[in-house]
Design a protein around this motif. Structure first.
Motif, PDB file in Angstrom:
ATOM      1  N   ILE A 116      -5.643  33.773  35.765  1.00  0.00           N
ATOM      2  CA  ILE A 116      -5.327  33.840  34.335  1.00  0.00           C
ATOM      3  C   ILE A 116      -5.476  35.280  33.853  1.00  0.00           C
ATOM      4  O   ILE A 116      -6.537  35.877  34.013  1.00  0.00           O
ATOM      5  N   PRO A 117      -4.422  35.855  33.273  1.00  0.00           N
ATOM      6  CA  PRO A 117      -4.516  37.226  32.754  1.00  0.00           C
ATOM      7  C   PRO A 117      -5.125  37.270  31.364  1.00  0.00           C
ATOM      8  O   PRO A 117      -4.980  36.319  30.578  1.00  0.00           O
ATOM      9  N   VAL A 118      -5.825  38.354  31.053  1.00  0.00           N
ATOM     10  CA  VAL A 118      -6.261  38.581  29.678  1.00  0.00           C
ATOM     11  C   VAL A 118      -5.001  38.719  28.824  1.00  0.00           C
ATOM     12  O   VAL A 118      -4.136  39.549  29.115  1.00  0.00           O
ATOM     13  N   PRO A 119      -4.861  37.910  27.792  1.00  0.00           N
ATOM     14  CA  PRO A 119      -3.614  37.923  27.014  1.00  0.00           C
ATOM     15  C   PRO A 119      -3.575  39.020  25.956  1.00  0.00           C
ATOM     16  O   PRO A 119      -4.613  39.520  25.510  1.00  0.00           O
ATOM     17  N   LEU A 120      -2.360  39.365  25.558  1.00  0.00           N
ATOM     18  CA  LEU A 120      -2.144  40.214  24.393  1.00  0.00           C
ATOM     19  C   LEU A 120      -1.964  39.318  23.179  1.00  0.00           C
ATOM     20  O   LEU A 120      -1.547  38.164  23.294  1.00  0.00           O
ATOM     21  N   LEU A 153      -4.691  30.747  27.746  1.00  0.00           N
ATOM     22  CA  LEU A 153      -5.701  31.522  27.028  1.00  0.00           C
ATOM     23  C   LEU A 153      -4.957  32.389  26.024  1.00  0.00           C
ATOM     24  O   LEU A 153      -4.091  33.177  26.401  1.00  0.00           O
ATOM     25  N   ILE A 154      -5.280  32.227  24.753  1.00  0.00           N
ATOM     26  CA  ILE A 154      -4.523  32.874  23.685  1.00  0.00           C
ATOM     27  C   ILE A 154      -5.422  33.811  22.897  1.00  0.00           C
ATOM     28  O   ILE A 154      -6.558  33.465  22.541  1.00  0.00           O
ATOM     29  N   ARG A 155      -4.915  35.019  22.637  1.00  0.00           N
ATOM     30  CA  ARG A 155      -5.664  35.960  21.799  1.00  0.00           C
ATOM     31  C   ARG A 155      -5.337  35.655  20.340  1.00  0.00           C
ATOM     32  O   ARG A 155      -4.166  35.666  19.942  1.00  0.00           O
ATOM     33  N   LYS A 177     -10.950  37.868  19.522  1.00  0.00           N
ATOM     34  CA  LYS A 177     -11.255  36.467  19.781  1.00  0.00           C
ATOM     35  C   LYS A 177     -10.159  35.828  20.617  1.00  0.00           C
ATOM     36  O   LYS A 177      -8.998  36.215  20.544  1.00  0.00           O
ATOM     37  N   PHE A 178     -10.563  34.823  21.397  1.00  0.00           N
ATOM     38  CA  PHE A 178      -9.634  34.119  22.266  1.00  0.00           C
ATOM     39  C   PHE A 178      -9.818  32.618  22.088  1.00  0.00           C
ATOM     40  O   PHE A 178     -10.871  32.154  21.665  1.00  0.00           O
ATOM     41  N   GLN A 179      -8.766  31.883  22.432  1.00  0.00           N
ATOM     42  CA  GLN A 179      -8.822  30.428  22.289  1.00  0.00           C
ATOM     43  C   GLN A 179      -8.075  29.770  23.438  1.00  0.00           C
ATOM     44  O   GLN A 179      -6.985  30.204  23.821  1.00  0.00           O
ATOM     45  N   LEU A 180      -8.654  28.713  23.983  1.00  0.00           N
ATOM     46  CA  LEU A 180      -7.999  27.921  25.013  1.00  0.00           C
ATOM     47  C   LEU A 180      -7.075  26.904  24.360  1.00  0.00           C
ATOM     48  O   LEU A 180      -7.480  26.197  23.431  1.00  0.00           O
ATOM     49  N   SER A 181      -5.854  26.814  24.841  1.00  0.00           N
ATOM     50  CA  SER A 181      -4.921  25.837  24.294  1.00  0.00           C
ATOM     51  C   SER A 181      -5.208  24.434  24.822  1.00  0.00           C
ATOM     52  O   SER A 181      -4.783  23.445  24.231  1.00  0.00           O
ATOM     53  N   ASP A 182      -5.930  24.357  25.935  1.00  0.00           N
ATOM     54  CA  ASP A 182      -6.274  23.067  26.537  1.00  0.00           C
ATOM     55  C   ASP A 182      -7.590  23.231  27.280  1.00  0.00           C
ATOM     56  O   ASP A 182      -7.686  24.024  28.215  1.00  0.00           O
ATOM     57  N   ILE A 183      -8.615  22.499  26.873  1.00  0.00           N
ATOM     58  CA  ILE A 183      -9.936  22.670  27.494  1.00  0.00           C
ATOM     59  C   ILE A 183     -10.151  21.716  28.665  1.00  0.00           C
ATOM     60  O   ILE A 183     -11.247  21.637  29.214  1.00  0.00           O
ATOM     61  N   THR A 184      -9.113  21.002  29.060  1.00  0.00           N
ATOM     62  CA  THR A 184      -9.257  20.056  30.172  1.00  0.00           C
ATOM     63  C   THR A 184      -8.523  20.488  31.438  1.00  0.00           C
ATOM     64  O   THR A 184      -8.897  20.098  32.539  1.00  0.00           O
ATOM     65  N   ILE A 185      -7.466  21.297  31.295  1.00  0.00           N
ATOM     66  CA  ILE A 185      -6.627  21.630  32.436  1.00  0.00           C
ATOM     67  C   ILE A 185      -7.378  22.425  33.501  1.00  0.00           C
ATOM     68  O   ILE A 185      -7.039  22.382  34.689  1.00  0.00           O
ATOM     69  N   LEU A 186      -8.425  23.139  33.097  1.00  0.00           N
ATOM     70  CA  LEU A 186      -9.191  23.959  34.044  1.00  0.00           C
ATOM     71  C   LEU A 186     -10.495  23.293  34.480  1.00  0.00           C
ATOM     72  O   LEU A 186     -11.332  23.937  35.107  1.00  0.00           O
ATOM     73  N   LYS A 187     -10.636  22.035  34.200  1.00  0.00           N
ATOM     74  CA  LYS A 187     -11.869  21.316  34.536  1.00  0.00           C
ATOM     75  C   LYS A 187     -12.179  21.413  36.028  1.00  0.00           C
ATOM     76  O   LYS A 187     -11.325  21.142  36.875  1.00  0.00           O
ATOM     77  N   ASN A 188     -13.399  21.857  36.332  1.00  0.00           N
ATOM     78  CA  ASN A 188     -13.887  21.997  37.712  1.00  0.00           C
ATOM     79  C   ASN A 188     -13.066  22.974  38.547  1.00  0.00           C
ATOM     80  O   ASN A 188     -13.077  22.909  39.776  1.00  0.00           O
ATOM     81  N   LYS A 189     -12.375  23.904  37.890  1.00  0.00           N
ATOM     82  CA  LYS A 189     -11.569  24.908  38.592  1.00  0.00           C
ATOM     83  C   LYS A 189     -12.321  26.235  38.690  1.00  0.00           C
ATOM     84  O   LYS A 189     -13.168  26.554  37.854  1.00  0.00           O
ATOM     85  N   HIS A 190     -11.986  27.002  39.718  1.00  0.00           N
ATOM     86  CA  HIS A 190     -12.486  28.376  39.865  1.00  0.00           C
ATOM     87  C   HIS A 190     -11.383  29.305  39.374  1.00  0.00           C
ATOM     88  O   HIS A 190     -10.343  29.441  40.014  1.00  0.00           O
ATOM     89  N   VAL A 191     -11.608  29.936  38.236  1.00  0.00           N
ATOM     90  CA  VAL A 191     -10.606  30.783  37.581  1.00  0.00           C
ATOM     91  C   VAL A 191     -10.819  32.249  37.947  1.00  0.00           C
ATOM     92  O   VAL A 191     -11.946  32.755  37.867  1.00  0.00           O
ATOM     93  N   LEU A 192      -9.744  32.922  38.317  1.00  0.00           N
ATOM     94  CA  LEU A 192      -9.778  34.371  38.518  1.00  0.00           C
ATOM     95  C   LEU A 192      -9.183  35.012  37.273  1.00  0.00           C
ATOM     96  O   LEU A 192      -7.979  34.915  37.008  1.00  0.00           O
ATOM     97  N   LEU A 193     -10.036  35.653  36.477  1.00  0.00           N
ATOM     98  CA  LEU A 193      -9.629  36.312  35.242  1.00  0.00           C
ATOM     99  C   LEU A 193      -9.282  37.765  35.564  1.00  0.00           C
ATOM    100  O   LEU A 193     -10.089  38.485  36.152  1.00  0.00           O
ATOM    101  N   ILE A 194      -8.073  38.201  35.193  1.00  0.00           N
ATOM    102  CA  ILE A 194      -7.629  39.545  35.574  1.00  0.00           C
ATOM    103  C   ILE A 194      -7.290  40.389  34.347  1.00  0.00           C
ATOM    104  O   ILE A 194      -6.868  39.891  33.319  1.00  0.00           O
ATOM    105  N   ASP A 195      -7.489  41.710  34.492  1.00  0.00           N
ATOM    106  CA  ASP A 195      -7.171  42.658  33.424  1.00  0.00           C
ATOM    107  C   ASP A 195      -6.836  43.999  34.055  1.00  0.00           C
ATOM    108  O   ASP A 195      -6.923  44.166  35.273  1.00  0.00           O
TER     109      ASP A 195
END
Length: 228
Positions: A116-120, A153-155, A177-195
């Motif tokens: 998941i990229p850091v969003p603009l 992930l929305i800025r 500030k950031f907001q998740l559009s769906d708090i269930t889709i990533l359940k129990n997932k390992h997320v790689l956050l990139i910037d």
């Protein structure tokens, strides 16, 4: 086709993104000399390096890494500027391929589930025309064989560019500030956050805290560059 390609390169030669000398047929984005001048971090331990320690006591992450050091002057700064403000998205693709090959060879970050990229902010995205991290993420996705997911992930707030701000001012900027559009889709997932660049880590920290609203989520961090 080869003749047409040679003719195109004759009239529109590819230039090094740093020194602007003409690239040879086997070179891409950077000439060999400039590529060798890049300040690689060579952080082999993604659990105990300086980047991971940046987030100690702030937000829980699994591991973190960056390809290059970012300094006040030098080649990394110029390349990131070209990527973000000059429309040279191929730099992101170049960094993603390079770092992706390293990670695949070292068998590092292979246990992630999604990138998941850091969003603009949408306004800034329209102004720039692209997210500078997208092609970086697509290249990593290819090498790590994991999906890149944008728009989850929305800025929700705008902020002035962080790269050239004073370090103290960046650290105390809590307006982004950031907001998740769906708090269930990533359940129990390992997320790689990139910037693109880690400075104080404040932006990535804000993203990670929002992602952690999802049950069982784990987060790792990967960027093109790290500010010493």
């Amino acid at each position: 086709m080869r003749i047409l390609k040679d003719l195109f390169n004759l009239f529109y030669p590819k230039l090094c993104a740093n020194c602007e000398h003409q690239l040879t047929q086997n070179e891409n984005v950077l000439c060999t000399f400039c590529r060798h001048d890049l300040p690689l971090t060579n952080f082999t331990d993604s659990l105990e390096n300086k980047i991971a320690k940046t987030f100690y006591g702030r937000v829980a992450i699994e591991k973190a890494n960056s390809l290059l050091f970012y300094r006040k002057t030098g080649i990394t700064k110029k390349l990131i500027h070209e990527l973000k403000y000059k429309g040279n998205e191929e730099i992101g693709h170049f960094f993603g391929n390079w770092l992706g090959e390293i990670l695949k060879e070292n068998k590092d970050f292979l246990d992630i589930d999604v990138i998941i990229p850091v969003p603009l902010h949408p306004k800034k995205r329209r102004q720039r025309g692209y997210n500078q991290v997208t092609k970086f993420g697509k290249s990593l996705s290819k090498h790590l064989e994991k999906p890149l997911i944008e728009n989850i992930l929305i800025r929700t707030s705008t902020s002035k560019t962080q790269t050239f701000k004073a370090r103290f001012e960046r650290f105390n900027n809590i307006d982004t500030k950031f907001q998740l559009s769906d708090i269930t889709i990533l359940k129990n997932k390992h997320v790689l956050l990139i910037d693109d660049v880690i400075t104080t880590g404040a932006t990535l920290e804000a993203c990670a805290k929002e992602l952690q609203k999802t049950a069982g989520v784990k987060i790792s961090i990967l960027t093109m560059a790290y500010t010493e």
